[in-house]
Design an enzyme around this catalytic site. Sequence first.
Site, mmCIF file in Angstrom:
data_model
loop_
_atom_site.group_PDB
_atom_site.id
_atom_site.type_symbol
_atom_site.label_atom_id
_atom_site.label_comp_id
_atom_site.label_asym_id
_atom_site.label_seq_id
_atom_site.Cartn_x
_atom_site.Cartn_y
_atom_site.Cartn_z
ATOM 1 N N GLN A 1 34.858 -10.911 16.248
ATOM 2 C CA GLN A 1 34.472 -11.103 14.828
ATOM 3 C C GLN A 1 33.412 -10.291 14.126
ATOM 4 O O GLN A 1 33.648 -9.945 12.960
ATOM 5 C CB GLN A 1 33.837 -12.561 14.678
ATOM 6 N N SER B 1 22.184 -11.020 12.338
ATOM 7 C CA SER B 1 21.834 -11.114 11.264
ATOM 8 C C SER B 1 20.439 -10.788 10.692
ATOM 9 O O SER B 1 20.245 -10.195 9.978
ATOM 10 C CB SER B 1 22.344 -12.739 10.884
ATOM 11 N N HIS C 1 -1.641 21.358 31.682
ATOM 12 C CA HIS C 1 -2.360 20.397 32.115
ATOM 13 C C HIS C 1 -3.745 20.294 31.745
ATOM 14 O O HIS C 1 -4.627 19.703 32.312
ATOM 15 C CB HIS C 1 -2.604 20.601 33.706
ATOM 16 N N VAL D 1 -13.918 15.972 7.877
ATOM 17 C CA VAL D 1 -12.847 15.830 7.266
ATOM 18 C C VAL D 1 -11.868 15.315 8.480
ATOM 19 O O VAL D 1 -11.322 16.271 9.258
ATOM 20 C CB VAL D 1 -12.219 17.245 6.888
ATOM 21 N N ASN D 2 -11.458 14.037 8.363
ATOM 22 C CA ASN D 2 -10.559 13.923 9.325
ATOM 23 C C ASN D 2 -9.214 14.035 9.317
ATOM 24 O O ASN D 2 -8.625 13.985 8.252
ATOM 25 C CB ASN D 2 -10.911 12.010 9.637
ATOM 26 N N ARG E 1 31.039 -13.969 18.891
ATOM 27 C CA ARG E 1 29.972 -13.751 17.560
ATOM 28 C C ARG E 1 28.895 -14.517 17.886
ATOM 29 O O ARG E 1 29.047 -15.935 18.266
ATOM 30 C CB ARG E 1 30.758 -14.051 16.480
ATOM 31 N N ARG F 1 0.812 -1.132 -0.077
ATOM 32 C CA ARG F 1 0.038 -0.150 -0.063
ATOM 33 C C ARG F 1 0.961 1.275 0.094
ATOM 34 O O ARG F 1 0.500 2.466 -0.783
ATOM 35 C CB ARG F 1 -0.994 0.107 1.243
ATOM 36 N N SER G 1 -15.502 10.284 5.987
ATOM 37 C CA SER G 1 -16.293 9.349 6.747
ATOM 38 C C SER G 1 -17.092 8.536 5.891
ATOM 39 O O SER G 1 -17.849 9.111 4.785
ATOM 40 C CB SER G 1 -17.207 9.812 7.828
ATOM 41 N N SER G 2 -17.455 7.258 5.941
ATOM 42 C CA SER G 2 -18.159 6.425 5.154
ATOM 43 C C SER G 2 -19.468 6.759 5.394
ATOM 44 O O SER G 2 -20.622 6.188 4.534
ATOM 45 C CB SER G 2 -17.841 4.927 5.137
#
Length: 501
Positions: free
Chosen positions: A285, A378, A209, A340-341, A373, A32, A333-334
Amino acid sequence: MTSTAPQHPSDQTRVNLADVTPPIALGPLDGRYRGAVAPLVDHLSEAALNRARIQVEVEWLIVLCNGTVAGEAGTTPVAGPVVPGAPTLSDAEIAYLRQIPATFGADEIAELGAIERETVHDVKAVEYFIKRRLAADVAGKFLGETSLPAASELVHFACTSEDVNNLSYALMVRGAVLDVWLPAATALADQLADLAREHAAVPMLSRTHGQPATPTTMGKELAVLAHRLRRQLRRIGAAEFLGKINGATGTYGAHTVAVPGADWPAVSRAFVEHLGLTWNPLTTQIESHDWQAEVYADVARFNRILHNLATDVWTYISMGFFTQIPVAGATGSSTMPHKVNPIRFENAEANLEISCSLLDTLAATLVTSRLQRDLTDSTTQRNIGPAFGHSLLAIDNVRRGLTALAVSAETMAADLDANWEVLGEPVQSAMRAASVAGVEGMENPYERLKELTRGHRVDGPAMREFVAGLGLPDDVAARLAALTPASYVGLAERLVADHLD
């Protein structure tokens, strides 16, 4: 008797998505969100790792044959072959070798993959891949004779896999940070700084606060975040990328037995610095990965500051201080068409949290290796790409989100005008100063303002009436009478101008 029960959906034959061609990405970064993170593929993918390995092996071969150049710290160069009897490579032969990593593309990736399926060892496969290109038939690529076949056994000479891997990862991470991540993060900080300057004088009620507090300006609050982000960027931009090439346990054991006359630490240092890295003289190593932990901690800290920005902007949007510019055709929103999020900032939050989790794990895991090592690094290092990918995706989301914001000065002005009680702070401070100057009747200033304002709504007329009855000197009284929540912003605008570099 034949059952008439309806077939369950899971019983139906369906396409196995794992068999679909071209292959479907398992993760969102390669699916995506590919467009936002694609530049990292050139640095942090498995193919990029193998290309970097080829580059390191090729450059090491060139050094073994032709000697070293002086390193950044003034390392004494080695003139001629490091390994006695090694052929001296011509400019054309060196150019040919350097074309091997430069032209590493789809066909070469497939070829290397086939070799690895036989060797079941990724670095050994790289060695064989290069040796194929040094075989006897390479002579046809040159006008005359070539000494490259004679140099074949110097590929991976005296190296352990980690000599190649640590340098490869250092090159990869350096490229990803300096060429991709840092420019994107810097552009975001610059964009935020521009917003801060634009709105440096727009007054806004603070909420310490979560409660109404001393006013500030929108620009000054954005400047704080831009300043914090830039400080981390300076640290990241100054990062060291360390490397080593010293054998199976860091002792140059094979080197000194095979070629006892060479100053191998000097050769190692010159080679690492030739690659543009910082030489680590003492390792097991593996190169100890401490530099990686340092870089990842700084990037994670940048992420967390950016997360703070995302949550603050989200809150300002919910308060109406920011409005979002609708995108034509977009759906918020659906079911609720008016919405407008703030999805860019919400997506950024999630991706920053994932990135930080990966970066924290990388930093914690990589600094430990059992004895000389173990292989935990890895698999761990193969997740550097996703760690930076989620951060880069968040940066992209925040930048898009900031572009779609507009400041609602009117909303902030109304909020300020509804909270005159915040002027209790400057009034009692002026009373304290007057008391020190010898003005009578200034006793208990904090307590008197507390009685007037705490838990009460105080409007402009009530505050001015209170000030007028205090008996302050005329100039002080006039200054306080002219003060409003919107004008009580101190040096906010100047601070943005003076300190937002």
